[in-house]
Every structure is written in structure tokens, then in C-alpha cells.
Enzyme design. Structure first.
Site, PDB file in Angstrom:
ATOM      1  N   GLU A   1      -5.411  -1.517  -6.872  1.00  0.00           N
ATOM      2  CA  GLU A   1      -6.702   0.545  -6.345  1.00  0.00           C
ATOM      3  C   GLU A   1      -6.621   1.635  -7.386  1.00  0.00           C
ATOM      4  O   GLU A   1      -7.008   0.946  -8.535  1.00  0.00           O
ATOM      5  CB  GLU A   1      -5.920   0.089  -4.766  1.00  0.00           C
ATOM      6  CG  GLU A   1      -7.120   1.411  -4.214  1.00  0.00           C
ATOM      7  CD  GLU A   1      -7.018   2.264  -2.966  1.00  0.00           C
ATOM      8  OE1 GLU A   1      -7.849   2.040  -1.925  1.00  0.00           O
ATOM      9  OE2 GLU A   1      -5.672   2.646  -2.850  1.00  0.00           O
TER      10      GLU A   1
ATOM     11  N   GLU B   1     -13.963   2.770   0.159  1.00  0.00           N
ATOM     12  CA  GLU B   1     -13.202   2.580   1.425  1.00  0.00           C
ATOM     13  C   GLU B   1     -14.324   4.259   1.469  1.00  0.00           C
ATOM     14  O   GLU B   1     -14.211   4.820   3.034  1.00  0.00           O
ATOM     15  CB  GLU B   1     -11.936   2.954   1.924  1.00  0.00           C
ATOM     16  CG  GLU B   1     -11.098   3.451   0.012  1.00  0.00           C
ATOM     17  CD  GLU B   1      -9.855   3.367   0.684  1.00  0.00           C
ATOM     18  OE1 GLU B   1      -9.290   3.087   1.196  1.00  0.00           O
ATOM     19  OE2 GLU B   1      -9.118   4.342  -0.041  1.00  0.00           O
TER      20      GLU B   1
ATOM     21  N   ASP C   1       0.282  -1.103  -0.201  1.00  0.00           N
ATOM     22  CA  ASP C   1       0.161   0.304  -0.247  1.00  0.00           C
ATOM     23  C   ASP C   1       1.048   1.538  -0.140  1.00  0.00           C
ATOM     24  O   ASP C   1       2.408   0.698   0.510  1.00  0.00           O
ATOM     25  CB  ASP C   1      -0.896  -0.313   1.223  1.00  0.00           C
ATOM     26  CG  ASP C   1      -2.488   0.720   1.223  1.00  0.00           C
ATOM     27  OD1 ASP C   1      -2.104   1.633   0.025  1.00  0.00           O
ATOM     28  OD2 ASP C   1      -3.159   0.882   2.115  1.00  0.00           O
TER      29      ASP C   1
END
Length: 662
Positions: free
Chosen positions: A459, A465, A411
Site C-alpha cells: 500500500e 479507500e 496490514d
């Protein structure tokens, strides 16, 4: 329907070559500098035509059935070896018609080459430096000029990390503006769409990015978009969001060092928006897999902890980042035939992946999961994975692969300058060496996944989210998420898979929606969420909500569980960018069909005739009659596919429809 606001080859004298069937048309001509300065190549169906001129500098243009898609647009390069703009003349040309495409390759007297490929739905080019040579790239000119002040559909960079211009999450809602209205000081991410004269959309993007930075667009002069590239960082420091980023604090004067081949610059030509759904252009241009044996790469779905804030109910233990909680997620995954469980942020020391936090026994959990047929994927920031060097990164991957971990979710890349791109290649190569799958966040597909198919997802999308912190304006969500949801299948998904993380079981109409970290909800209906598992392409797909909620809604959960994440065939059934999307996908003998709409109610007819499933059993989940008031309302029914294949579908505002046919 197109949703814009505004609605051959040259042959040497005496040489005639047939183009019947798929017979190769081959022409290799040696020409002197200046002897020929115009070239043409077209698609197999003859409708997409690319013209190239070198007179006064290299430019290319595209026409569809004789109408302009792209006006003559310059191609050039400024390097440490000198400048290239095609004006020094062509030494050799190669033209062919093979493998369902037209190809043109020009080699110039100064050693540079440019290759074009043209299909019935796209045209692309790339620059190659002189054979065996490397160069530092100071700047690349890639401009996209249009005949009029067309409308664009663009995602702006608007979430910079620490104020650094080129550091961001690759997430943005879409703006619809004419070229003249584009914000001159803002970077545009790709893909970006330009409506031409009402007959087609031109979608601009890239693939094959390796040892090179990603491409952005800015408003150019006149009716044009111009490519820009992040300069090469020369100094970085830890910073950004929660100190999770490697932040450039100084950038140099070049965009790439020691480059040899540049990425493909692509213009998709779509007369109908649905042509963009499931399009395989990046695979057509992609490199071959660098993993000889891919049998260990396992796509699938995953139980996920972070979105639902580890919120379980009716359990005899305190929920959170602890062994009991994760055993519960693993058990849920096993009972519902999910391939993975993700252990997200918080399992390790913030600075050292080799030091678990003390609240978890990762080895015990991986063994527990393996006994139940579930693989464990661990979260990591990119900074923690790479900042201490490739040896430490390899040691980390070797250690966790050795105790049974199946992959990493890496991430906060939040960059795609040359340094970040090269680092991503190093990460995925190391992961492949230890048979680990990857989910890359803060990064978007750029062709790397073709070379390294152990990357299951990316992503780079305004996913679910965002509902956790969505602000309100006038008592309603500030952003129209359902409209975004029916834009990304045409644009973001065009370049590769996206980790949207769907599956909310708490669903709200706009007047009832509230952002909430521990009890999050989605905009739109329950079936809108369920339809995402078919409409969106994601080989690694999350079940974002709490196991407790899925168990309470087992009928919906069972249907979601039955949906594959990889497909043998995709057929776009209809859609208009920002309005609705409808798609059918086949896995083996079963078809899954789904449709989603924006915040407007919609009635459509799906033509399933091409699926050849007349009379087959169809299980349908549809918006309930009161879904416009209670977004959780749905109906389940079973029937046979009509003989004519025509299925009437009603969707509530922010709604959806989904079916399994077997």
C-alpha cells in the site's frame, strides 16, 4: 515537458583504455592516503557525471550535460566503531564501465567502502562497513544540496499513530513548495522530487533496505534536504489505530544495530517526467531472488469486500461476514476470471488468528474457491501476525496454507525502523516457506520485494479507500484526488507496486461527490478508474467495488478483467507530474494503452508508432460527451490503429482513456 516553476573519468598518466561498445573498462589502482582525492564516473552516454572528492570529507555531486543537478553533498557515518567521513584517505579505487552503467568503488584506509553506480537516468551510492565487521549505527549523513531555492514535490508524514513521530501509514498527498518554504518540523517521505534549473527533476529515494531503517528527508541548511532515520525502539506496547499497531513508547540512541551494508541512496535524473513511469532502477539495484522456484507465485486480480462494505443487492441472504456472502464473491471472481478473493478484517478473533470468528468456515471457503479456480487471501494485522513470536507466526502460516489459503494481506505495519524492517523480512520469509503470497499495507517498497517476490503488492498510497471519508469544503471534496492520481505514477510507483484498489463504478464530478462508507464513490470519471488498471503498476490488483455493481456494468467489467497485472514491456507515452499520464504496456502480443488527466479537461495526441501496431484492432473506452456533468458517462468503440500511429484523445475533467490493441 518539465513542470518545474523555474525553468571525464580521470586517467592515470600514460594509460588509455577504449570505451567502445560494451567492452569492460577496468581500473584497479592502489593509492596511498592523500595521493588522490578527486574521482569521477559517468553514465554510458556521458551526460550524467558524478564527481567525488575526499578533500575535507567525502562529498559527491551530479551534473547533467554540464549543468548542476546535485551540488557537492556530504556522506558520512557515525558508528560504534568510530566515525567515517572519507577524510582518512583512499587505499584502493575501482572504476569500470559495464552492463550499461559506470561504477566507482573507493575503499578507505579505515576499511570502509563506498560504491557509486551511474546510468543515463540515475546515480546511486551505498556505504559498506569494513569486511567481516558489524557495527551499531548512531547516525548516517546523507545530504542533498542544490544550487538554488528550487521547487520540491514532497509527501509529508501527517497521520502519526498515537502521536508517535515515526509511526504512520506512508500515505500523503503532495505539496509543491520551494526548499525555503518546506516545513522545518515535518518529515518528508521518499520519493521526493526537486526541480533543478528547469532542465531536469532530481528524485531522491532509496532501495536495498535490509537490517536498517527507512530514510526520511527534512529541510536542511541553505538549499538542501537532509536524511533522517527512525531511532531503534527499545520499548513497545499495543496501541495506535484500534489497537492494531505495535507502538514504540521509547526509542534509543542508535538507528541500527549490527549493520554491515547500508541501503542505496538514489537520485533519478529526469529531463522529461515520463522517464519516471515504468522505470526499473530499483530492479537494477535489487538483490537476487531468494526463492529458488517462483512458479507458484501467481499475480492477478481480486474481488474485494471491505471498500464496498459487503454491499450486495438482489441476493436471498443477509450480506456481511458470513459464508453465503463470501461464496457470492468467490462465484463472481470465478465468472470474471479473477485469480483471488480477499477476506478482509473481521474473519478472525481480534487477538488470535488461529481462532476464526465463528461466522466463517475458512476451510470450506478455500475448498469452494479452489474448485472454481480462485485463491483465498486472508487479512491480518502485523501485530497479530508477529507479536507472539516467529514460531507462532510459522504455525499460523502452516495451518492456513495447509487448508488451502493462498496468501495474506498483512496490514498496519505503520513503521519502518530497523525492528519493523527486520520483522517484515521474517514475515515474507515465513510466507515463502509455505508458498503464500503477500500484500503489505502500512509499508512501502524498499527493495524487499526483489529478494522476496512472493510480495505481490504494497500500500503506502492515498488510494481509493480515502474517498469513503473524504471531507467537503465549499460543497466539493477537500482534496483533489485526480491530481494526486496523475502524480503517483511518477513518484510513488517509481519505487514499486502500489495497492491503490481502483475500480469504482459510482463516479462523481466534484459538485456531486459525497463521502459514504457503505455506498462509496470516486472523484473523476468511470474511464479514469478503468485507466488505472494500465497506468498503475500492481501485480495484485483489486476490483474494489461490489460484485453487484460490476455485474450491472458488465461491459466495463469485461474490459477490466482483460487487463493483465504483470507486463513484458512498458513504454511511457507522455505525461507531466500532477497534470496527466499516458502509458502503453504489453503482455504477450496484446498492448494496453491508457491515459489519465487531473481535474482539468485535456486533449492529447498519443503516438503509438513505437508499438508497431498499425492496422491492429483497437477497443477503446473514452469519457462520454457528458462526462463533465455525469462522471459515469462513457463511450465504447472499435477501430483500427491508424497507419501513422497517431491517436487523438479527449479527456473530461478528472477523466481518462483506455484501449486494448490486439
Amino acid at each position: 515537458m518539465n513542470t518545474c516553476m523555474t525553468n571525464g573519468k580521470k586517467k592515470l598518466s600514460g594509460l588509455l583504455i577504449s570505451r567502445s561498445l560494451t567492452v569492460l573498462l577496468f581500473l584497479c589502482v592502489m593509492v596511498g592516503a592523500g595521493a588522490r582525492d578527486n574521482f569521477a564516473v559517468q553514465s554510458p552516454d556521458g551526460r550524467v557525471a558524478v564527481n567525488v572528492t575526499t578533500r575535507g570529507g567525502l562529498r559527491w555531486s551530479i551534473k547533467l550535460s554540464g549543468k548542476s543537478v546535485l551540488e557537492p553533498s556530504p556522506i558520512a557515518l557515525e558508528t560504534s566503531r568510530g566515525s567515517f567521513d572519507g577524510s582518512r584517505g583512499v587505499r584502493r579505487s575501482y572504476e569500470s564501465d559495464e552492463n550499461g552503467r559506470g561504477t566507482l568503488r573507493l575503499t578507505f584506509t579505515d576499511g570502509y567502502s563506498v560504491e557509486w553506480r551511474v546510468w543515463n537516468d540515475a546515480a546511486a551510492y551505498r556505504i559498506l562497513l569494513p569486511a567481516g565487521k558489524q557495527a551499531d549505527i548512531k547516525n548516517e549523513t546523507a545530504e542533498f544540496r542544490f544550487a538554488a531555492d528550487n521547487e520540491c514535490i514532497v509527501p509529508y508524514v501527517n497521520d502519526n499513530r498515537g502521536g508517535e513521530r515515526w509511526s504512520h501509514s506512508f500515505e500523503a498527498y503532495y505539496d509543491r513548495q520551494r526548499i525555503s518554504q518546506l516545513y522545518a518540523d515535518s518529515l518528508i517521505m521518499t520519493p521526493a522530487a526537486v526541480c533543478t534549473d528547469g532542465t531536469a527533476k532530481a528524485v531522491i529515494f532509496e532501495t536495498g533496505v535490509e537490517n536498517y531503517p527507512g530514510m526520511y528527508l527534512v529541510k536542511g541548511t541553505g538549499n538542501s534536504l537532509r536524511a533522517v532515520f527512525p531511532p531503534l525502539p527499545v520499548k513497545t506496547e499495543t496501541g495506535g489505530f484500534n489497537r492494531l499497531n505495535i507502538m514504540p513508547v521509547e526509542r534509543g540512541s542508535i538507528i541500527a544495530g549490527r549493520a554491515t551494508v547500508l541501503p542505496w541512496r538514489i537520485v533519478m535524473v529526469a529531463e522529461e517526467d515520463r522517464q519516471l513511469i515504468g522505470n526499473d532502477i530499483t530492479k537494477r539495484l535489487g538483490t537476487k531472488s531468494r526463492i529458488a522456484d517462483t512458479s507458484w507465485i501467481r499475480p492477478g486480480k481480486a474481488a474485494w469486500d471491505w471498500w464496498n462494505d459487503w454491499m450486495l443487492t438482489g441476493v436471498p441472504f443477509r450480506t456481511g461476514i458470513n459464508n453465503d456472502t463470501y461464496k457470492y464473491y468467490i462465484d463472481f471472481a470465478s465468472r470474471n476470471h479473477l485469480e483471488y478473493a480477499v477476506i478482509d478484517e473481521g474473519w478472525s478473533d481480534p487477538e488470535d488468528l488461529m481462532k476464526p470468528s465463528g461466522r466463517l468456515d475458512i476451510g470450506m471457503l478455500t475448498r469452494y474457491a479452489a474448485q472454481r479456480g480462485v485463491g483465498i487471501i486472508l487479512w491480518s494485522s502485523w501485530r497479530n501476525m508477529v507479536q507472539r513470536g516467529e514460531k507462532v507466526m510459522n504455525d499460523v502460516m502452516a495451518h492456513y496454507a495447509g487448508i488451502g489459503v493462498r496468501g495474506f494481506k498483512v496490514d498496519f505495519f505503520d513503521r519502518d525502523d530497523q525492528t519493523a524492517v527486520n520483522s517484515a523480512y521474517a514475515v515474507v520469509k515465513a510466507a515463502a516457506a509455505h508458498k503464500l503470497v503477500l500484500d503489505l499495507h502500512g509499508f512501502k517498497p524498499n527493495g524487499i520485494e526483489q529478494a522476496w517476490p512472493n510480495i505481490l503488492n504494497f500500500e503506502g498510497v492515498k488510494g481509493l479507500e480515502n474517498s469513503k471519508w473524504e471531507p467537503l469544503a465549499g460543497g466539493k471534496p477537500l482534496h483533489d484526488q485526480p491530481r494526486y492520481d496523475v502524480t503517483i505514477p511518477f513518484l510513488r510507483n517509481l519505487i514499486g507496486p502500489m495497492d491503490y484498489t481502483p475500480g469504482a463504478m459510482t463516479n462523481a464530478v466534484p459538485s456531486q461527490f459525497r463521502g459514504n462508507n457503505s455506498h462509496p464513490m470516486s472523484q473523476g470519471t468511470r474511464v479514469h478508474q478503468m485507466a488505472m488498471y494500465t497506468v498503475f503498476y500492481s501485480p495484485l490488483e483489486m476490483l474494489a467495488d461490489s460484485p453487484s455493481k460490476y455485474m450491472h456494468e458488465q461491459e466495463c467489467t469485461d474490459f477490466i478483467d482483460s487487463i493483465p497485472t504483470v507486463w513484458d514491456e512498458t513504454i511511457a507515452l507522455g505525461g507531466e507530474m500532477g497534470e496527466y499520464a499516458a502509458v502503453a504496456r504489453r503482455h504477450g502480443r496484446r498492448w494496453f494503452v491508457a491515459a489519465m488527466t487531473n481535474s482539468e479537461a485535456r486533449d492529447i495526441v498519443l503516438d503509438l508508432g513505437r508499438l508497431r501496431v498499425a492496422g491492429h484492432e483497437m477497443t477503446v473506452f473514452a469519457d462520454g460527451i457528458n462526462a463533465d456533468r455525469d462522471a459515469t458517462d462513457y463511450s465504447r468503440s472499435a477501430s483500427s490503429v491508424p497507419a501513422d500511429g497517431m491517436v487523438m484523445v479527449h479527456m473530461a475533467p478528472g477523466g481518462g482513456w483506455t484501449a486494448r490493441i490486439e
